[in-house]
Design a protein around this motif. Sequence first.
Motif, PDB file in Angstrom:
ATOM      1  N   VAL A   8       0.846  -1.202   0.000  1.00 30.12           N
ATOM      2  CA  VAL A   8       0.000   0.000   0.000  1.00 30.12           C
ATOM      3  C   VAL A   8       0.885   1.258   0.000  1.00 30.12           C
ATOM      4  CG1 VAL A   8      -1.728   1.293   1.325  1.00 30.12           C
ATOM      5  CG2 VAL A   8      -1.903  -1.192   1.152  1.00 30.12           C
ATOM      6  N   GLN A   9       1.961   1.214   0.779  1.00 29.71           N
ATOM      7  CA  GLN A   9       2.839   2.384   0.857  1.00 29.71           C
ATOM      8  C   GLN A   9       3.548   2.648  -0.476  1.00 29.71           C
ATOM      9  OE1 GLN A   9       5.236   1.767   4.356  1.00 29.71           O
ATOM     10  NE2 GLN A   9       3.520   2.270   5.706  1.00 29.71           N
ATOM     11  N   ILE A  10       3.947   1.577  -1.154  1.00 29.94           N
ATOM     12  CA  ILE A  10       4.622   1.760  -2.452  1.00 29.94           C
ATOM     13  C   ILE A  10       3.647   2.344  -3.472  1.00 29.94           C
ATOM     14  CG2 ILE A  10       5.670   0.539  -4.399  1.00 29.94           C
ATOM     15  CD1 ILE A  10       6.900  -1.409  -2.389  1.00 29.94           C
ATOM     16  N   VAL A  11       2.412   1.826  -3.474  1.00 28.33           N
ATOM     17  CA  VAL A  11       1.431   2.339  -4.434  1.00 28.33           C
ATOM     18  C   VAL A  11       1.166   3.821  -4.156  1.00 28.33           C
ATOM     19  CG1 VAL A  11      -0.964   2.186  -5.221  1.00 28.33           C
ATOM     20  CG2 VAL A  11       0.354   0.103  -4.890  1.00 28.33           C
ATOM     21  N   LYS A  12       1.031   4.165  -2.876  1.00 26.76           N
ATOM     22  CA  LYS A  12       0.786   5.574  -2.548  1.00 26.76           C
ATOM     23  C   LYS A  12       1.919   6.453  -3.090  1.00 26.76           C
ATOM     24  CE  LYS A  12      -0.235   8.813   1.202  1.00 26.76           C
ATOM     25  NZ  LYS A  12      -1.242   9.553   0.426  1.00 26.76           N
ATOM     26  N   ARG A  13       3.127   6.005  -2.884  1.00 22.17           N
ATOM     27  CA  ARG A  13       4.278   6.802  -3.334  1.00 22.17           C
ATOM     28  C   ARG A  13       4.277   6.957  -4.859  1.00 22.17           C
ATOM     29  NH1 ARG A  13       9.323   3.858  -1.988  1.00 22.17           N
ATOM     30  NH2 ARG A  13       9.070   3.224  -4.158  1.00 22.17           N
ATOM     31  N   GLU A  14       3.979   5.870  -5.561  1.00 26.48           N
ATOM     32  CA  GLU A  14       3.961   5.938  -7.024  1.00 26.48           C
ATOM     33  C   GLU A  14       2.861   6.883  -7.527  1.00 26.48           C
ATOM     34  OE1 GLU A  14       6.291   4.336  -9.393  1.00 26.48           O
ATOM     35  OE2 GLU A  14       7.119   4.750  -7.411  1.00 26.48           O
ATOM     36  N   VAL A  15       1.703   6.847  -6.850  1.00 22.71           N
ATOM     37  CA  VAL A  15       0.610   7.751  -7.235  1.00 22.71           C
ATOM     38  C   VAL A  15       1.038   9.194  -6.985  1.00 22.71           C
ATOM     39  CG1 VAL A  15      -1.742   8.506  -6.658  1.00 22.71           C
ATOM     40  CG2 VAL A  15      -1.225   6.060  -6.853  1.00 22.71           C
ATOM     41  N   GLU A  16       1.633   9.441  -5.810  1.00 27.08           N
ATOM     42  CA  GLU A  16       2.049  10.807  -5.466  1.00 27.08           C
ATOM     43  C   GLU A  16       3.102  11.342  -6.438  1.00 27.08           C
ATOM     44  OE1 GLU A  16       1.196  10.798  -0.665  1.00 27.08           O
ATOM     45  OE2 GLU A  16       3.243  10.487  -1.370  1.00 27.08           O
ATOM     46  N   ARG A  17       3.969  10.463  -6.904  1.00 24.69           N
ATOM     47  CA  ARG A  17       5.005  10.894  -7.857  1.00 24.69           C
ATOM     48  C   ARG A  17       4.441  11.087  -9.265  1.00 24.69           C
ATOM     49  NH1 ARG A  17       9.923   6.861  -6.050  1.00 24.69           N
ATOM     50  NH2 ARG A  17      10.548   8.027  -4.206  1.00 24.69           N
ATOM     51  N   GLY A  18       3.206  10.689  -9.451  1.00 22.00           N
ATOM     52  CA  GLY A  18       2.574  10.858 -10.759  1.00 22.00           C
ATOM     53  C   GLY A  18       2.973   9.792 -11.756  1.00 22.00           C
ATOM     54  N   ASN A  19       3.606   8.731 -11.290  1.00 22.30           N
ATOM     55  CA  ASN A  19       4.127   7.727 -12.229  1.00 22.30           C
ATOM     56  C   ASN A  19       3.046   6.931 -12.944  1.00 22.30           C
ATOM     57  OD1 ASN A  19       6.691   8.538 -11.709  1.00 22.30           O
ATOM     58  ND2 ASN A  19       7.132   6.946 -10.201  1.00 22.30           N
ATOM     59  N   LEU A  20       1.841   6.903 -12.377  1.00 18.15           N
ATOM     60  CA  LEU A  20       0.749   6.186 -13.054  1.00 18.15           C
ATOM     61  C   LEU A  20      -0.100   7.145 -13.895  1.00 18.15           C
ATOM     62  CD1 LEU A  20      -0.449   3.856 -10.133  1.00 18.15           C
ATOM     63  CD2 LEU A  20       1.354   3.451 -11.809  1.00 18.15           C
ATOM     64  N   GLY A  21       0.270   8.420 -13.875  1.00 20.79           N
ATOM     65  CA  GLY A  21      -0.521   9.423 -14.597  1.00 20.79           C
ATOM     66  C   GLY A  21      -1.764   9.770 -13.800  1.00 20.79           C
ATOM     67  N   GLU A  22      -2.828  10.130 -14.530  1.00 18.84           N
ATOM     68  CA  GLU A  22      -4.088  10.471 -13.844  1.00 18.84           C
ATOM     69  C   GLU A  22      -4.844   9.172 -13.546  1.00 18.84           C
ATOM     70  OE1 GLU A  22      -6.944  12.465 -16.320  1.00 18.84           O
ATOM     71  OE2 GLU A  22      -8.486  12.054 -14.814  1.00 18.84           O
ATOM     72  N   ILE A  23      -5.184   8.971 -12.290  1.00 13.85           N
ATOM     73  CA  ILE A  23      -5.962   7.772 -11.931  1.00 13.85           C
ATOM     74  C   ILE A  23      -7.433   8.088 -12.190  1.00 13.85           C
ATOM     75  CG2 ILE A  23      -6.516   6.082 -10.129  1.00 13.85           C
ATOM     76  CD1 ILE A  23      -3.497   6.282 -10.692  1.00 13.85           C
ATOM     77  N   TYR A  24      -8.059   7.298 -13.059  1.00 14.09           N
ATOM     78  CA  TYR A  24      -9.461   7.587 -13.373  1.00 14.09           C
ATOM     79  C   TYR A  24     -10.437   6.575 -12.793  1.00 14.09           C
ATOM     80  CZ  TYR A  24      -8.146   4.534 -17.293  1.00 14.09           C
ATOM     81  OH  TYR A  24      -7.658   3.501 -18.054  1.00 14.09           O
ATOM     82  N   HIS A  25      -9.928   5.371 -12.446  1.00 13.11           N
ATOM     83  CA  HIS A  25     -10.849   4.405 -11.836  1.00 13.11           C
ATOM     84  C   HIS A  25     -10.076   3.545 -10.839  1.00 13.11           C
ATOM     85  CE1 HIS A  25     -14.260   1.756 -11.297  1.00 13.11           C
ATOM     86  NE2 HIS A  25     -13.478   0.720 -11.494  1.00 13.11           N
ATOM     87  N   ALA A  26     -10.777   3.192  -9.750  1.00 17.21           N
ATOM     88  CA  ALA A  26     -10.172   2.301  -8.754  1.00 17.21           C
ATOM     89  C   ALA A  26     -11.201   1.247  -8.369  1.00 17.21           C
ATOM     90  CB  ALA A  26      -9.764   3.105  -7.526  1.00 17.21           C
ATOM     91  N   ARG A  27     -10.683   0.092  -7.997  1.00 23.06           N
ATOM     92  CA  ARG A  27     -11.572  -0.957  -7.487  1.00 23.06           C
ATOM     93  C   ARG A  27     -10.980  -1.460  -6.183  1.00 23.06           C
ATOM     94  NH1 ARG A  27     -11.981  -6.928  -8.209  1.00 23.06           N
ATOM     95  NH2 ARG A  27     -13.958  -7.369  -7.187  1.00 23.06           N
ATOM     96  N   ALA A  28     -11.794  -1.453  -5.130  1.00 20.79           N
ATOM     97  CA  ALA A  28     -11.340  -1.939  -3.824  1.00 20.79           C
ATOM     98  C   ALA A  28     -12.269  -3.062  -3.412  1.00 20.79           C
ATOM     99  CB  ALA A  28     -11.392  -0.811  -2.799  1.00 20.79           C
ATOM    100  N   PHE A  29     -11.709  -4.138  -2.920  1.00 20.08           N
ATOM    101  CA  PHE A  29     -12.583  -5.254  -2.539  1.00 20.08           C
ATOM    102  C   PHE A  29     -12.022  -5.983  -1.333  1.00 20.08           C
ATOM    103  CE2 PHE A  29     -10.224  -9.095  -3.624  1.00 20.08           C
ATOM    104  CZ  PHE A  29      -9.201  -8.588  -4.433  1.00 20.08           C
ATOM    105  N   TRP A  30     -12.941  -6.588  -0.575  1.00 17.30           N
ATOM    106  CA  TRP A  30     -12.572  -7.585   0.434  1.00 17.30           C
ATOM    107  C   TRP A  30     -13.653  -8.651   0.367  1.00 17.30           C
ATOM    108  CZ3 TRP A  30      -9.453  -6.256   5.318  1.00 17.30           C
ATOM    109  CH2 TRP A  30      -9.063  -7.448   5.955  1.00 17.30           C
ATOM    110  N   MET A  31     -13.271  -9.826  -0.101  1.00 19.81           N
ATOM    111  CA  MET A  31     -14.243 -10.895  -0.334  1.00 19.81           C
ATOM    112  C   MET A  31     -13.857 -12.123   0.475  1.00 19.81           C
ATOM    113  SD  MET A  31     -16.535  -9.798  -2.592  1.00 19.81           S
ATOM    114  CE  MET A  31     -17.267 -11.313  -3.216  1.00 19.81           C
ATOM    115  N   ARG A  32     -14.814 -12.625   1.243  1.00 19.27           N
ATOM    116  CA  ARG A  32     -14.610 -13.873   1.983  1.00 19.27           C
ATOM    117  C   ARG A  32     -15.576 -14.940   1.486  1.00 19.27           C
ATOM    118  NH1 ARG A  32     -14.301 -11.685   8.199  1.00 19.27           N
ATOM    119  NH2 ARG A  32     -12.167 -10.898   8.102  1.00 19.27           N
ATOM    120  N   ARG A  33     -15.070 -16.132   1.408  1.00 19.53           N
ATOM    121  CA  ARG A  33     -15.918 -17.271   1.038  1.00 19.53           C
ATOM    122  C   ARG A  33     -16.817 -17.634   2.219  1.00 19.53           C
ATOM    123  NH1 ARG A  33     -18.723 -20.845   0.683  1.00 19.53           N
ATOM    124  NH2 ARG A  33     -18.569 -22.836  -0.405  1.00 19.53           N
TER     125      ARG A  33
END
Length: 375
Positions: free
Chosen positions: A133-158
Motif C-alpha cells: 500500500v505504501q509503495i502504491v501511494k508513493r507511485e501515485v504521489e510521484r505521478g508515475n501512473l498518470g491520472e488515476i481515473y478508476h479504482a476498485r477496492a474489494f474484500w471478499m470472503r468465502r
Amino acid sequence: MTEQRQLRIGVIGCGVGMLHLQGFAGNPRAEVVAIAGLDEERCHELAKQFGVPNVYRDYQELIADPAVEAVTVAVPNILHFPVALAALEAGKHVMVEKPLAPTSQEGQKIIDAAYRASRVLGVVFNRRGRHDVQIVKREVERGNLGEIYHARAFWMRRSGIPGLGTWFTSKEMAGGGPLIDLGVHVIDMALWVLGNPTARCVSATTYAKLGPKGRGQWQGGRFTIAPGKVYEVEDFATAFIRFDSDLTLQVDAAWAAYTGHGDDFGLSLLGDNGGAEIHAKDYAQTGTLRFFGEIDGMPTVTEPRLLERHGHGEVFRQFIESVLDGTPMSPSGEEGLDRVRLIEAIYRSAELGREVEVGELDHGTQSAAGEEVRR
Ligand SMILES: NC(=O)c1ccc[n+]([C@@H]2O[C@H](COP(=O)([O-])OP(=O)(O)OC[C@H]3O[C@@H](n4cnc5c(N)ncnc54)[C@H](O)[C@@H]3O)[C@@H](O)[C@H]2O)c1
C-alpha cells in the motif's frame, strides 16, 4: 520537540486488542501499563504474555487510572463512541479501532471532544502499514501512473462471518455488516492512496443471502456463534462511487459468498500512464503487488519485492510520534469520519434503491470550523 520517554498506554478490549499488544511490543517508545476487558481469563493471559502490570474489567476503571496517558479502543463498534469520549474527557490521547463509530453523528462528537481536550485522535487503519500500500501511494504521489481515473477496492470472503449472532451481526451494535467491518479498510486504502478525494455520490446495493440461513460462519476462528439470534446486517455490499473529479471507485465487500476468494482483499488503480494491483490472498504480505506499464509499446508487468510489516505496529508508531513529537496524526479522526460518512451514504443508497449524494446525510454538526483537532 522530540521526547525520548515512553508513552504509557492502556489497551481496552482483549479480542483484536492482542494485535495492539503485539504492535506496541516492538516499539521502544511504548509502555503498555494496563489492559481492560470483560473476558477476564483472556485478558489475564494476555497480560501475562505481554508483561502488562494492571488488568481491569470495565473500560471506565482503566480510564480512571492516572498512570494511563493514552488508550487504544478495541471494543464492539457501538462502544467506540462512549469509550473514546470518556477517554478524551479524562485527558487521554485516543486511538480507536475502525470504524471510528457506527454513525457519522457519533464520529463527529468524538472529533469535537478531541478538539476540546486538545488530544491526539487516530483511527486504526492498519492496512496503511502494508509495504504494498505504501509503495502504491508513493507511485501515485510521484505521478508515475498518470491520472488515476478508476479504482476498485474489494474484500471478499468465502466463509467469514465473524461471530454469527454476536454483536458483529447486530445492526445496532456493529452499524452494519462486511461493508463497515471490511469495506472500511479497503475504502480507506483506496482513498488514502489517492490523496483523500471528495466523494460526491454513491449507487449501492446490499444483500443478506447466506447469513440469515446460518451459513458462512468464519471457520476455525476465535469467534463464538450464538445460534437462533437474528442476522440483521448484509453479507455482501457493492457500491459505485463518483468523486468531484472524473474519478470513480467500485467497492465490493463480502463476509460470505460462493466465490473463489478465500479471505482476499485488494485494490486496483487504472491510470492513464500505468496501473497498479494489490491482491492479498489470505492476508499475504509479499507477492501481492504488480504494476502495469509499457516500454516502447510493449506491455510490462513489474513486481516489487515486498517486506512484511506489522500493520498495527506501524499506525501505533505514528500515534506515539504524534503524541510525543507533535507530528500530524495519520490515520486521523477526520479521515475516520470521512469513511463513516461514505459508508452511511452507501447504506442509504442501498435502502432507497437509488443514487444518493454523500452530503445528503450530514447532520449539521460540523466541528469547530477552521480549528484543527490536534492530530
Ligand atoms: N484493525 C483490524 O484489523 C481489526 C480486526 C478485528 C477487529 N477490529 C475492530 O476491533 C473492535 C473489536 O473487535 P474484536 O474482534 O476484538 O471483538 P471481540 O468481541 O472479539 O472483543 C471485544 C472486546 O471488548 C471487550 N469489552 C466489551 N465491553 C467492554 C467494556 N465495557 N469494558 C471493557 N472491555 C469491554 C470484550 O471483553 C472483548 O475483550 C471492533 O471495532 C472491530 O471492528 C479491527
